[in-house]
Scaffold this motif. Structure first.
Motif, PDB file in Angstrom:
ATOM      1  N   ARG A  39       0.807  -1.213   0.000  1.00 20.72           N
ATOM      2  CA  ARG A  39       0.000   0.000   0.000  1.00 20.72           C
ATOM      3  C   ARG A  39       0.845   1.270   0.000  1.00 20.72           C
ATOM      4  O   ARG A  39       0.308   2.363  -0.103  1.00 20.72           O
ATOM      5  CB  ARG A  39      -0.928  -0.004   1.212  1.00 20.72           C
ATOM      6  CG  ARG A  39      -2.069  -1.024   1.088  1.00 20.72           C
ATOM      7  CD  ARG A  39      -2.921  -1.059   2.331  1.00 20.72           C
ATOM      8  NE  ARG A  39      -4.035  -1.995   2.183  1.00 20.72           N
ATOM      9  CZ  ARG A  39      -4.878  -2.322   3.158  1.00 20.72           C
ATOM     10  NH1 ARG A  39      -4.720  -1.763   4.370  1.00 20.72           N
ATOM     11  NH2 ARG A  39      -5.857  -3.174   2.949  1.00 20.72           N
ATOM     12  N   THR A  40       2.144   1.125   0.150  1.00 27.49           N
ATOM     13  CA  THR A  40       3.017   2.293   0.082  1.00 27.49           C
ATOM     14  C   THR A  40       3.179   2.725  -1.368  1.00 27.49           C
ATOM     15  O   THR A  40       2.798   2.004  -2.307  1.00 27.49           O
ATOM     16  CB  THR A  40       4.393   1.966   0.685  1.00 27.49           C
ATOM     17  OG1 THR A  40       5.006   0.921  -0.098  1.00 27.49           O
ATOM     18  CG2 THR A  40       4.261   1.512   2.133  1.00 27.49           C
ATOM     19  N   ARG A  41       3.788   3.869  -1.543  1.00 26.87           N
ATOM     20  CA  ARG A  41       4.001   4.355  -2.909  1.00 26.87           C
ATOM     21  C   ARG A  41       4.917   3.407  -3.672  1.00 26.87           C
ATOM     22  O   ARG A  41       4.692   3.124  -4.851  1.00 26.87           O
ATOM     23  CB  ARG A  41       4.608   5.759  -2.863  1.00 26.87           C
ATOM     24  CG  ARG A  41       4.849   6.334  -4.256  1.00 26.87           C
ATOM     25  CD  ARG A  41       5.389   7.741  -4.201  1.00 26.87           C
ATOM     26  NE  ARG A  41       5.585   8.272  -5.534  1.00 26.87           N
ATOM     27  CZ  ARG A  41       6.069   9.466  -5.792  1.00 26.87           C
ATOM     28  NH1 ARG A  41       6.387  10.270  -4.791  1.00 26.87           N
ATOM     29  NH2 ARG A  41       6.218   9.874  -7.038  1.00 26.87           N
ATOM     30  N   ARG A  44       2.950   0.254  -4.667  1.00 32.30           N
ATOM     31  CA  ARG A  44       2.076   0.491  -5.816  1.00 32.30           C
ATOM     32  C   ARG A  44       2.879   0.624  -7.097  1.00 32.30           C
ATOM     33  O   ARG A  44       2.478   0.140  -8.149  1.00 32.30           O
ATOM     34  CB  ARG A  44       1.228   1.745  -5.583  1.00 32.30           C
ATOM     35  CG  ARG A  44       0.206   1.604  -4.449  1.00 32.30           C
ATOM     36  CD  ARG A  44      -0.820   2.727  -4.495  1.00 32.30           C
ATOM     37  NE  ARG A  44      -0.197   4.033  -4.374  1.00 32.30           N
ATOM     38  CZ  ARG A  44       0.037   4.652  -3.223  1.00 32.30           C
ATOM     39  NH1 ARG A  44      -0.309   4.074  -2.080  1.00 32.30           N
ATOM     40  NH2 ARG A  44       0.580   5.855  -3.192  1.00 32.30           N
ATOM     41  N   PHE A  45       4.025   1.289  -7.003  1.00 32.38           N
ATOM     42  CA  PHE A  45       4.898   1.419  -8.166  1.00 32.38           C
ATOM     43  C   PHE A  45       5.378   0.052  -8.644  1.00 32.38           C
ATOM     44  O   PHE A  45       5.341  -0.253  -9.839  1.00 32.38           O
ATOM     45  CB  PHE A  45       6.097   2.305  -7.806  1.00 32.38           C
ATOM     46  CG  PHE A  45       7.281   2.110  -8.709  1.00 32.38           C
ATOM     47  CD1 PHE A  45       7.314   2.681  -9.970  1.00 32.38           C
ATOM     48  CD2 PHE A  45       8.366   1.343  -8.296  1.00 32.38           C
ATOM     49  CE1 PHE A  45       8.410   2.496 -10.807  1.00 32.38           C
ATOM     50  CE2 PHE A  45       9.459   1.154  -9.122  1.00 32.38           C
ATOM     51  CZ  PHE A  45       9.488   1.727 -10.380  1.00 32.38           C
ATOM     52  N   TRP A 152       6.835   6.167 -11.491  1.00 35.17           N
ATOM     53  CA  TRP A 152       7.217   6.721 -10.189  1.00 35.17           C
ATOM     54  C   TRP A 152       6.784   8.180 -10.057  1.00 35.17           C
ATOM     55  O   TRP A 152       6.284   8.608  -9.016  1.00 35.17           O
ATOM     56  CB  TRP A 152       8.716   6.594  -9.983  1.00 35.17           C
ATOM     57  CG  TRP A 152       9.157   7.122  -8.652  1.00 35.17           C
ATOM     58  CD1 TRP A 152       9.753   8.320  -8.379  1.00 35.17           C
ATOM     59  CD2 TRP A 152       9.004   6.461  -7.392  1.00 35.17           C
ATOM     60  NE1 TRP A 152       9.997   8.454  -7.049  1.00 35.17           N
ATOM     61  CE2 TRP A 152       9.544   7.322  -6.397  1.00 35.17           C
ATOM     62  CE3 TRP A 152       8.475   5.240  -6.997  1.00 35.17           C
ATOM     63  CZ2 TRP A 152       9.565   6.985  -5.050  1.00 35.17           C
ATOM     64  CZ3 TRP A 152       8.497   4.902  -5.656  1.00 35.17           C
ATOM     65  CH2 TRP A 152       9.034   5.769  -4.702  1.00 35.17           C
ATOM     66  N   PRO A 155       2.300   8.425 -10.460  1.00 40.54           N
ATOM     67  CA  PRO A 155       1.604   7.208 -10.008  1.00 40.54           C
ATOM     68  C   PRO A 155       0.113   7.314 -10.262  1.00 40.54           C
ATOM     69  O   PRO A 155      -0.497   8.357 -10.044  1.00 40.54           O
ATOM     70  CB  PRO A 155       1.913   7.151  -8.510  1.00 40.54           C
ATOM     71  CG  PRO A 155       2.190   8.574  -8.129  1.00 40.54           C
ATOM     72  CD  PRO A 155       2.837   9.208  -9.336  1.00 40.54           C
ATOM     73  N   HIS A 156      -0.441   6.239 -10.738  1.00 41.67           N
ATOM     74  CA  HIS A 156      -1.878   6.196 -10.954  1.00 41.67           C
ATOM     75  C   HIS A 156      -2.332   4.767 -10.776  1.00 41.67           C
ATOM     76  O   HIS A 156      -1.615   3.827 -11.046  1.00 41.67           O
ATOM     77  CB  HIS A 156      -2.255   6.717 -12.341  1.00 41.67           C
ATOM     78  CG  HIS A 156      -1.500   6.080 -13.469  1.00 41.67           C
ATOM     79  ND1 HIS A 156      -0.247   6.480 -13.813  1.00 41.67           N
ATOM     80  CD2 HIS A 156      -1.822   5.072 -14.299  1.00 41.67           C
ATOM     81  CE1 HIS A 156       0.183   5.765 -14.835  1.00 41.67           C
ATOM     82  NE2 HIS A 156      -0.754   4.883 -15.145  1.00 41.67           N
TER      83      HIS A 156
END
Length: 405
Positions: A39-41, A44-45, A152, A155-156
């Protein structure tokens, strides 16, 4: 396990504290830690990068098989190879992003990121500065670097269908079974077709008529193998008829279901003709040729070859019609209301499978039974479509729940 404290008041004991002890959550810590990381950036990346990479590889494999089957010499030039690989990977990635409900803007931006390195590197290639191998190698490196940078910096995430999200739990509890039954029939028919293909004599090259006719003449189980192949087609047609009703309940236009059922019935009829030509007429002709005397050998061979060419024509048209049938039901999948990601993936896979079947039918009509990867790739995509059909049941329930509310 519980523990508590109490005090005595006269002859009564009064409970003044109670603590409930449960199993230690330590056993759940690794899973929770993974969930938090995802769930961190960065999580997700990483997930988006893996999704894009896998979809690119799939796109390159599927469309690469198309070029090899339809235009074998297309990728002989390095610049054409680079552009075709960029197109194949971009198409696969864009299709997956659409399935995952990414916005049109993000799909176009990611597609530009994918193609840009190859377009830039083709300039020094045509100036004689870079070799073809360098264009392909550095194009891939730059593509992955730019893709990672874009994911990065911008992000979407994939979108969600709100109506389906509200009713998904109820839909799972009360789902119809039509989609599941259709999936079983479609996959079962595909399995029977594969088994029939393996049992069918296939050692000799199919377009080498002298060698392949001799192989066919030696077969002792020819007729029942073709009966099995016809049975597989009938099972597939039954699966399409079953899923048609589920798609209408899920919101697909009823005209598509009726059109698909008609196409499926016509396909079965053409396959029956093909099995009659191949499984009966051709077998009789090659048997007669195999035992003919020297004076009749040429005439018998010409008769068998004429039946073989007739088989080319019937096989070509039934493959074309089968592809059209799959495309019709794929469009119905994409038009059904409240479709999930799995249903969208099934629709895209089915559409690609149908197109590949149509292309294979055209190839058979012009070049006969040349070895090609098109049928294998189409079968794989068709199975992916079939495996997504149970989601139609949930979509149908979600559509009915929304209509009620």
């Amino acid at each position: 396990m519980t523990s508590g404290t109490s005090v005595t008041s006269g002859s009564r004991r009064i409970l003044v504290g109670m603590t409930t002890l449960s199993t230690s959550p330590a056993g759940l810590a690794p899973r929770a830690r993974v969930v938090r990381i995802l769930r961190t950036r960065f999580g997700r990346f990483l997930g988006a990068f893996v999704e894009m990479t896998v979809s690119m590889v799939v796109g390159m494999g599927v469309l690469g098989a198309v070029w090899d089957g339809v235009w074998p010499g297309l990728t002989l030039r390095p610049d054409v190879m680079a552009l075709s690989m960029a197109f194949d990977m971009t198409a696969g990635m864009a299709a997956w992003m659409w399935v995952r409900r990414h916005s049109t803007r993000h799909i176009l931006e990611m597609s530009a990121v994918m193609v840009l390195p190859f377009l830039v590197l083709l300039v020094p290639f045509h100036l004689g500065i870079l070799s073809g191998d360098a264009v392909i190698t550095w194009g891939h490196v730059a593509m992955f670097v730019l893709m990672a940078a874009y994911l990065w910096l911008r992000p979407h995430a994939a979108g969600a269908h709100p109506a389906l999200a509200r009713t998904d739990s109820a839909a799972r509890r009360h789902a119809s079974r039509r989609g599941l039954v259709a999936a079983l029939l479609l996959v079962g028919g595909a399995v029977l077709a594969v088994v029939g293909g393996l049992l069918h004599p296939h050692t000799e090259a199919p377009n080498s008529h002298v060698a392949v006719f001799a192989e066919y003449a030696e077969s002792t189980d020819w007729v029942w193998v073709h009966d099995l192949q016809f049975l597989s087609a009938a099972v597939v047609a039954a699966g399409f008829v079953v899923v048609g009703g589920a798609l209408v309940r899920a919101g697909a236009p009823s005209v598509l279901a009726r059109l698909g059922n008609t196409a499926a019935a016509a396909t079965v009829a053409l396959i029956a003709v093909n099995m009659a030509v191949d499984g009966v007429a051709l077998k009789g002709a090659v048997d007669a040729w195999a035992v003919a005397g020297p004076d009749d050998k040429a005439v018998r061979f010409a008769a068998a070859e004429a039946i073989r060419w007739l088989e080319w024509g019937v096989n070509s048209f039934f493959t074309l019609l089968l592809g059209v049938t799959v495309v019709i039901f794929a469009v119905a999948l994409l038009r059904s209301a409240h479709h999930s990601t799995l249903t969208r993936l099934a629709g895209v896979s089915g559409a690609l499978a149908g197109v590949l079947l149509v292309l294979n039918g055209l190839v058979v009509g012009t070049r006969g039974f040349e070895p090609s990867a098109l049928p294998k790739v189409a079968t794989l995509l068709y199975v992916v479509m079939a495996l997504g059909l149970p989601a139609v049941d949930r979509g149908a329930r979600a559509a009915s729940d929304v209509a009620v509310t």
